[in-house]
Scaffold this motif. Structure first.
Motif, PDB file in Angstrom:
ATOM      1  N   GLU A  97       0.927  -1.336  -0.012  1.00  0.00           N
ATOM      2  CA  GLU A  97       0.029  -0.111   0.021  1.00  0.00           C
ATOM      3  C   GLU A  97       0.910   1.033  -0.072  1.00  0.00           C
ATOM      4  OE1 GLU A  97      -3.702   1.845   2.502  1.00  0.00           O
ATOM      5  OE2 GLU A  97      -2.598   0.183   3.198  1.00  0.00           O
ATOM      6  N   CYS A  98       1.947   1.262   0.721  1.00  0.00           N
ATOM      7  CA  CYS A  98       2.856   2.479   0.710  1.00  0.00           C
ATOM      8  C   CYS A  98       3.362   2.892  -0.456  1.00  0.00           C
ATOM      9  CB  CYS A  98       3.942   2.222   1.724  1.00  0.00           C
ATOM     10  SG  CYS A  98       5.145   0.819   1.224  1.00  0.00           S
ATOM     11  N   ASP A  99       3.560   1.956  -1.695  1.00  0.00           N
ATOM     12  CA  ASP A  99       4.240   2.273  -2.823  1.00  0.00           C
ATOM     13  C   ASP A  99       2.910   2.473  -3.937  1.00  0.00           C
ATOM     14  OD1 ASP A  99       6.708   2.375  -2.222  1.00  0.00           O
ATOM     15  OD2 ASP A  99       6.824  -0.042  -2.247  1.00  0.00           O
ATOM     16  N   ILE A 100       1.901   2.497  -3.867  1.00  0.00           N
ATOM     17  CA  ILE A 100       0.712   2.395  -4.831  1.00  0.00           C
ATOM     18  C   ILE A 100       0.357   3.841  -5.455  1.00  0.00           C
ATOM     19  CG2 ILE A 100      -0.530   0.647  -3.737  1.00  0.00           C
ATOM     20  CD1 ILE A 100      -2.775   2.262  -2.969  1.00  0.00           C
ATOM     21  N   ALA A 101       0.781   4.831  -4.809  1.00  0.00           N
ATOM     22  CA  ALA A 101       0.524   6.299  -5.324  1.00  0.00           C
ATOM     23  C   ALA A 101       1.517   6.429  -6.466  1.00  0.00           C
ATOM     24  CB  ALA A 101       0.864   7.323  -4.280  1.00  0.00           C
ATOM     25  N   ARG A 102       2.657   5.700  -6.678  1.00  0.00           N
ATOM     26  CA  ARG A 102       3.414   5.902  -7.837  1.00  0.00           C
ATOM     27  C   ARG A 102       3.188   4.983  -8.943  1.00  0.00           C
ATOM     28  NH1 ARG A 102       9.182   5.679  -6.197  1.00  0.00           N
ATOM     29  NH2 ARG A 102       8.792   3.810  -4.733  1.00  0.00           N
ATOM     30  N   LEU A 103       2.024   4.377  -8.973  1.00  0.00           N
ATOM     31  CA  LEU A 103       1.891   3.384 -10.030  1.00  0.00           C
ATOM     32  C   LEU A 103       0.892   3.868 -10.931  1.00  0.00           C
ATOM     33  CD1 LEU A 103       1.087   0.031  -7.884  1.00  0.00           C
ATOM     34  CD2 LEU A 103       2.916   0.566  -9.204  1.00  0.00           C
ATOM     35  N   ALA A 104       0.956   3.645 -12.068  1.00  0.00           N
ATOM     36  CA  ALA A 104       0.189   3.987 -13.306  1.00  0.00           C
ATOM     37  C   ALA A 104       0.286   2.961 -14.501  1.00  0.00           C
ATOM     38  CB  ALA A 104       0.696   5.367 -14.014  1.00  0.00           C
ATOM     39  N   VAL A 105      -0.680   2.846 -14.946  1.00  0.00           N
ATOM     40  CA  VAL A 105      -1.056   1.964 -16.257  1.00  0.00           C
ATOM     41  C   VAL A 105       0.167   2.320 -17.274  1.00  0.00           C
ATOM     42  CG1 VAL A 105      -2.225   1.116 -18.391  1.00  0.00           C
ATOM     43  CG2 VAL A 105      -3.277   1.401 -15.782  1.00  0.00           C
ATOM     44  N   GLY A 106       0.794   1.493 -18.042  1.00  0.00           N
ATOM     45  CA  GLY A 106       1.746   1.749 -18.993  1.00  0.00           C
ATOM     46  C   GLY A 106       3.142   1.754 -18.468  1.00  0.00           C
ATOM     47  N   GLN A 107       3.401   1.889 -17.215  1.00  0.00           N
ATOM     48  CA  GLN A 107       5.041   1.701 -16.775  1.00  0.00           C
ATOM     49  C   GLN A 107       5.573   0.470 -17.158  1.00  0.00           C
ATOM     50  OE1 GLN A 107       3.832   2.416 -12.728  1.00  0.00           O
ATOM     51  NE2 GLN A 107       4.387   4.480 -12.706  1.00  0.00           N
ATOM     52  N   ARG A 108       6.954   0.469 -17.479  1.00  0.00           N
ATOM     53  CA  ARG A 108       7.614  -0.636 -17.588  1.00  0.00           C
ATOM     54  C   ARG A 108       7.974  -1.410 -16.680  1.00  0.00           C
ATOM     55  NH1 ARG A 108       7.129  -2.869 -22.026  1.00  0.00           N
ATOM     56  NH2 ARG A 108       9.499  -3.642 -22.139  1.00  0.00           N
ATOM     57  N   SER A 168      -0.566  -3.366 -17.247  1.00  0.00           N
ATOM     58  CA  SER A 168      -1.745  -3.206 -18.016  1.00  0.00           C
ATOM     59  C   SER A 168      -2.995  -2.959 -17.255  1.00  0.00           C
ATOM     60  CB  SER A 168      -1.911  -4.578 -18.917  1.00  0.00           C
ATOM     61  OG  SER A 168      -2.139  -5.527 -18.017  1.00  0.00           O
ATOM     62  N   HIS A 169      -3.115  -3.208 -15.999  1.00  0.00           N
ATOM     63  CA  HIS A 169      -4.188  -3.111 -14.872  1.00  0.00           C
ATOM     64  C   HIS A 169      -3.867  -2.806 -13.560  1.00  0.00           C
ATOM     65  CE1 HIS A 169      -8.396  -3.811 -13.770  1.00  0.00           C
ATOM     66  NE2 HIS A 169      -7.834  -4.421 -12.698  1.00  0.00           N
ATOM     67  N   LEU A 170      -4.461  -2.040 -12.622  1.00  0.00           N
ATOM     68  CA  LEU A 170      -4.485  -1.643 -11.518  1.00  0.00           C
ATOM     69  C   LEU A 170      -5.912  -2.155 -10.734  1.00  0.00           C
ATOM     70  CD1 LEU A 170      -2.600   1.703 -11.482  1.00  0.00           C
ATOM     71  CD2 LEU A 170      -1.663  -0.591 -11.190  1.00  0.00           C
ATOM     72  N   ALA A 171      -5.791  -2.949 -10.055  1.00  0.00           N
ATOM     73  CA  ALA A 171      -6.934  -3.420  -9.221  1.00  0.00           C
ATOM     74  C   ALA A 171      -7.719  -2.234  -8.664  1.00  0.00           C
ATOM     75  CB  ALA A 171      -6.809  -4.505  -8.201  1.00  0.00           C
ATOM     76  N   PRO A 172      -9.194  -2.180  -8.512  1.00  0.00           N
ATOM     77  CA  PRO A 172      -9.864  -1.259  -8.023  1.00  0.00           C
ATOM     78  C   PRO A 172      -9.910  -1.014  -6.505  1.00  0.00           C
ATOM     79  CG  PRO A 172     -11.333  -2.574  -8.698  1.00  0.00           C
ATOM     80  CD  PRO A 172      -9.937  -3.173  -9.141  1.00  0.00           C
ATOM     81  N   SER A 173      -9.160  -2.095  -5.699  1.00  0.00           N
ATOM     82  CA  SER A 173      -9.490  -2.123  -4.329  1.00  0.00           C
ATOM     83  C   SER A 173      -8.232  -2.963  -3.843  1.00  0.00           C
ATOM     84  CB  SER A 173     -10.726  -2.630  -3.767  1.00  0.00           C
ATOM     85  OG  SER A 173     -10.816  -4.166  -4.268  1.00  0.00           O
ATOM     86  N   LEU A 174      -7.893  -2.634  -2.643  1.00  0.00           N
ATOM     87  CA  LEU A 174      -6.881  -3.185  -1.873  1.00  0.00           C
ATOM     88  C   LEU A 174      -7.295  -4.638  -1.346  1.00  0.00           C
ATOM     89  CD1 LEU A 174      -5.524  -0.010  -0.043  1.00  0.00           C
ATOM     90  CD2 LEU A 174      -4.428  -1.271  -1.920  1.00  0.00           C
ATOM     91  N   ARG A 175      -6.502  -5.488  -1.010  1.00  0.00           N
ATOM     92  CA  ARG A 175      -6.559  -6.645  -0.298  1.00  0.00           C
ATOM     93  C   ARG A 175      -5.819  -7.005   0.635  1.00  0.00           C
ATOM     94  NH1 ARG A 175      -3.454 -10.869  -1.943  1.00  0.00           N
ATOM     95  NH2 ARG A 175      -2.425 -10.651  -3.717  1.00  0.00           N
ATOM     96  N   GLY A 176      -6.018  -7.927   1.731  1.00  0.00           N
ATOM     97  CA  GLY A 176      -5.286  -8.216   2.516  1.00  0.00           C
ATOM     98  C   GLY A 176      -5.675  -7.576   3.943  1.00  0.00           C
ATOM     99  N   PRO A 177      -5.094  -8.040   5.138  1.00  0.00           N
ATOM    100  CA  PRO A 177      -5.106  -7.545   6.426  1.00  0.00           C
ATOM    101  C   PRO A 177      -4.919  -5.889   6.576  1.00  0.00           C
ATOM    102  CG  PRO A 177      -3.212  -8.790   6.660  1.00  0.00           C
ATOM    103  CD  PRO A 177      -3.715  -9.092   5.284  1.00  0.00           C
ATOM    104  N   LYS A 178      -5.312  -5.119   7.356  1.00  0.00           N
ATOM    105  CA  LYS A 178      -5.284  -3.788   7.643  1.00  0.00           C
ATOM    106  C   LYS A 178      -3.997  -3.365   7.610  1.00  0.00           C
ATOM    107  CE  LYS A 178      -7.209   0.194  10.101  1.00  0.00           C
ATOM    108  NZ  LYS A 178      -7.967   0.653  11.505  1.00  0.00           N
ATOM    109  N   ASN A 179      -2.912  -4.082   8.450  1.00  0.00           N
ATOM    110  CA  ASN A 179      -1.775  -3.565   8.469  1.00  0.00           C
ATOM    111  C   ASN A 179      -0.876  -4.342   7.617  1.00  0.00           C
ATOM    112  OD1 ASN A 179      -1.817  -6.209   9.210  1.00  0.00           O
ATOM    113  ND2 ASN A 179      -0.352  -6.250  11.168  1.00  0.00           N
ATOM    114  N   ALA A 180      -1.182  -5.006   6.442  1.00  0.00           N
ATOM    115  CA  ALA A 180      -0.356  -5.344   5.372  1.00  0.00           C
ATOM    116  C   ALA A 180      -1.095  -5.399   4.136  1.00  0.00           C
ATOM    117  CB  ALA A 180       0.093  -6.706   5.691  1.00  0.00           C
ATOM    118  N   ARG A 181      -1.686  -4.363   3.561  1.00  0.00           N
ATOM    119  CA  ARG A 181      -2.623  -4.419   2.771  1.00  0.00           C
ATOM    120  C   ARG A 181      -1.841  -4.219   1.181  1.00  0.00           C
ATOM    121  NH1 ARG A 181      -7.665  -0.483   3.504  1.00  0.00           N
ATOM    122  NH2 ARG A 181      -5.989   0.963   3.957  1.00  0.00           N
ATOM    123  N   SER A 182      -2.241  -4.564   0.088  1.00  0.00           N
ATOM    124  CA  SER A 182      -1.443  -4.563  -1.080  1.00  0.00           C
ATOM    125  C   SER A 182      -2.543  -4.259  -2.171  1.00  0.00           C
ATOM    126  CB  SER A 182      -0.767  -5.692  -1.301  1.00  0.00           C
ATOM    127  OG  SER A 182      -1.354  -6.985  -1.341  1.00  0.00           O
TER     128      SER A 182
END
Length: 310
Positions: free
Chosen positions: A210-221, A239-253
């Motif tokens: 979760e701490c890294d998702i702000a830097r993600l974008a479709v099309g990145q190599r 090619s695709h970013l999921a619309p929601s996070l999954r996993g426990p609250k302290n370790a979501r991805s």
């Protein structure tokens, strides 16, 4: 008299000189020189302290674990009704076509019902066609109603019979076979009979923290390194970013799908380490971030992994 006085004075002088000599220890005191003026050194500027390095900026890539999937995903196939498996007509690795029958439930009653319903429909249609021109309106309407009912019965029998067969929804390959003829199956059971997938293209599904998702974008190599394939690297694009996070609250991805370039022959489910390039010079930085020892391991044929930047 005068001579005597002079002798006394000379003796006194000698005594005084001896006493003075003993008192001073034989050293003649020197006249103190006036103190020289103090020289004040010019003030020096303080020595500059070593410059602190600027706080490290985020790495130009994100590392995340993942695994290889077929382009369609892994599709689980099972029967929509309870019964006993009569036959499984394919094996793992077989190529299949869309609509192809892969397995059947045991029993001939399904096709028998379809045949009976078809005969009933034919008879109803024949009676409608054989009505004389003098037949009344109600008689003709009843015959039409009978035909409609026979058609509905045939459709229901065909739908039931279709539930007794398992067809491939896509062109692809059989990935796994879980059940055998003679086993009882039910829609309520979680284990599928088969799984299939479109392996003409491959993708990698990775779980980005979760701490890294702000830097993600479709099309990145992305660079992908499977530990099982020593010294080999593969590339792709997000090619695709999921619309929601999954996993426990302290370790979501977040699930991120990376489309692999080309058509590499990789087994489904293969574990890979993905490095998604999120900034300029990310690929070069990724190379520099790999320890020297790991580079040598890669040349020798072991599977290295770059260190995570800060």
């Amino acid at each position: 008299m005068l001579q005597r006085l002079l002798l006394l004075l000379a003796a006194a002088a000698m005594i005084f000189t001896g006493v003075w000599w003993l008192y001073t220890g034989g050293h003649i005191p020197r006249r103190a020189s006036p103190p020289s003026p103090a020289v004040v050194a010019p003030a020096m500027p303080p020595a500059p302290s070593p410059a602190r390095p600027a706080p490290g900026s985020p790495a130009a890539w994100i590392a995340a674990p993942g695994q290889v999937e077929p382009w369609s995903g892994e599709i689980r196939l099972g029967f929509a009704m309870e019964g006993i498996i009569g036959a499984v007509g394919v094996a793992e690795g077989d190529t299949v076509r869309q609509g192809q029958i892969l397995a059947r439930l045991a029993g001939e009653e399904f096709q028998a019902r379809v045949a009976a319903a078809g005969q009933a429909l034919a008879a109803s249609e024949a009676r409608l066609d054989d009505l004389p021109s003098s037949a009344g309106k109600k008689e003709r309407q009843d015959a039409k109603t009978a035909v409609d009912a026979a058609r509905a019965a045939l459709a229901a029998a065909q739908a039931q019979a279709e539930k007794a067969v398992l067809r491939s929804p896509i062109n692809g390959r059989v990935l796994r076979s879980f059940r055998r003829p003679g086993e009882v199956v039910s829609p309520s059971r979680d284990t599928p009979v088969l799984t299939v997938g479109d392996t003409s293209r491959l993708r990698v599904r990775v779980a980005v923290p979760e701490c890294d998702i702000a830097r993600l974008a479709v099309g990145q190599r992305a660079v992908l390194i499977p530990p099982a394939f020593a010294g080999r690297r593969f590339t792709g694009s997000v090619s695709h970013l999921a619309p929601s996070l999954r996993g426990p609250k302290n370790a979501r991805s977040l699930d991120v799908v990376i489309a692999l370039d080309g058509t590499p022959h990789l087994p489904i489910g293969l574990a890979v380490q993905a490095y998604i390039i999120v900034g300029p010079g990310g690929e070069k930085e990724l190379e520099q971030g790999m320890p020297r020892g790991e580079k040598e391991k890669e040349k020798r044929g072991s599977a290295p992994g770059p260190r995570r930047g800060t």
